[in-house]
Design an enzyme around this catalytic site. Structure first.
Site, mmCIF file in Angstrom:
data_model
loop_
_atom_site.group_PDB
_atom_site.id
_atom_site.type_symbol
_atom_site.label_atom_id
_atom_site.label_comp_id
_atom_site.label_asym_id
_atom_site.label_seq_id
_atom_site.Cartn_x
_atom_site.Cartn_y
_atom_site.Cartn_z
ATOM 1 N N SER A 1 54.647 36.878 37.269
ATOM 2 C CA SER A 1 53.550 35.911 37.249
ATOM 3 C C SER A 1 53.759 34.972 36.069
ATOM 4 O O SER A 1 54.521 35.304 35.145
ATOM 5 C CB SER A 1 52.231 36.675 37.069
ATOM 6 O OG SER A 1 51.173 35.790 36.757
ATOM 7 N N TYR B 1 45.874 42.479 33.011
ATOM 8 C CA TYR B 1 46.793 41.971 34.049
ATOM 9 C C TYR B 1 48.018 41.355 33.363
ATOM 10 O O TYR B 1 49.163 41.597 33.767
ATOM 11 C CB TYR B 1 46.057 40.929 34.900
ATOM 12 C CG TYR B 1 46.898 40.273 35.988
ATOM 13 C CD1 TYR B 1 47.040 40.864 37.239
ATOM 14 C CD2 TYR B 1 47.540 39.049 35.767
ATOM 15 C CE1 TYR B 1 47.797 40.253 38.248
ATOM 16 C CE2 TYR B 1 48.294 38.436 36.765
ATOM 17 C CZ TYR B 1 48.418 39.044 38.000
ATOM 18 O OH TYR B 1 49.175 38.438 38.992
#
Ligand code: NAP
Length: 256
Positions: free
Chosen positions: A147, A160
């Site tokens: 990501s 996250y």
């Protein structure tokens, strides 16, 4: 010299985790278009069966493998069953992932554990289970979905960010240990894509306005725009690329 079929995936079989929707589903379709047979993974048989029917009616070869990627025994058994009943897994797209949002000072232990379990432990469980079959064959491709949060934080999603940073480094570690056996392991890092996981952000006008200003390309990404990078990292075009993270983000991580 490289052949024009450098990006062809025909004759290969790809396991895509979290393929019932979103990025996993789109990457599965993309790899199928380039010739791969697809094994669709997720936790829910009904949604995977519906996807399989769509694939089959589009002329793609696809089957399902229902298991929870956070359960290491289920992963080992699931991967062994694919290898036994369908044939070798040539490509793994380690995609299944979740998001939990809260200010870090309020973050619950349960949400922390869920994130670590799905976004990090599972990448190791599935990667190791598949690599154990790939190593004796001397070939294989693993693409770990990272990501922009592998490098950058944003308010409310610190855990996250921790998991995706770890996946980027695990990718380097996998490459360091397994490249010698003929495997290529790389990361694919999406920027902001409108999927179910991001539904809250997509429907937040202020966020979308901020994102479009902040992203040099000036818009959300369309999931189909990840397919080119995934095909590259899954094909012989990337035969000497190892441990890298390829970012597809409209330029958000290269500009202030
Ligand atoms: P999504 O739409 O919420 O889809 C997640 C997929 O993962 C579903 O197919 C879900 O299927 C599966 N899944 C979740 N937990 C699982 C488990 N324990 N075992 C097996 N499958 C599981 O998410 P997405 O946006 O496509 O995200 C996919 C990946 O891209 C994630 O790793 C995410 O972190 C990453 N990513 C997304 C974006 C973005 O903009 N969307 C940006 C950067 C990175 P079931 O619930 O049916 O099991």
């Amino acid at each position: 010299m490289p052949h024009p079929d450098l990006f062809s995936l025909s004759g290969t079989r790809a396991l895509v985790t979290g393929a019932s929707r979103g990025i996993g589903l789109t990457l599965a379709k993309g790899l199928a278009l380039y010739g791969a047979e697809i094994v669709l993974n997720g936790r829910h048989a009904e949604s995977l069966d519906a996807v399989q029917r769509d694939f089959n009616s589009a002329g793609f070869k696809a089957s399902t493998a229902v298991f929870d990627v956070t359960d290491q025994d289920a992963v080992i058994d699931g991967v062994a069953a694919i290898e036994r009943d369908r044939g070798p897994i040539d490509i793994l797209i380690n995609n299944a992932g979740i998001q939990r949002r809260a200010p870090l000072e309020e973050f619950t232990r349960k949400d922390w554990d869920d994130l670590i379990s799905t976004n990090l432990n599972a990448v190791f469980f599935v990667g190791q289970a598949v690599a154990r079959h790939m190593i004796p064959r001397g070939r294989g491709k693993i693409v770990n979905i990272c990501s922009v949060q592998s490098d950058l934080a944003r308010p409310g999603i610190a855990p996250y960010t921790a998991t995706k940073g770890a996946v980027k480094n695990l990718t380097k570690g996998m490459a360091t240990d397994w490249a010698r056996y003929g495997l290529q392991i790389n990361g694919l890092a999406p920027g902001y894509f409108a999927t179910e996981m991001n539904q809250k952000l997509v429907s937040d006008e202020a966020f979308t306005e901020w994102l479009c200003k902040r992203t040099p390309a000036g818009r959300w990404g369309q999931v189909e725009e990840l397919v080119g990078a995934a095909v590259f990292l899954s094909s012989s075009a990337s035969s000497f690329v190892n441990g890298q993270m390829l970012t597809v983000d409209g330029g958000i991580t290269v500009s202030l």
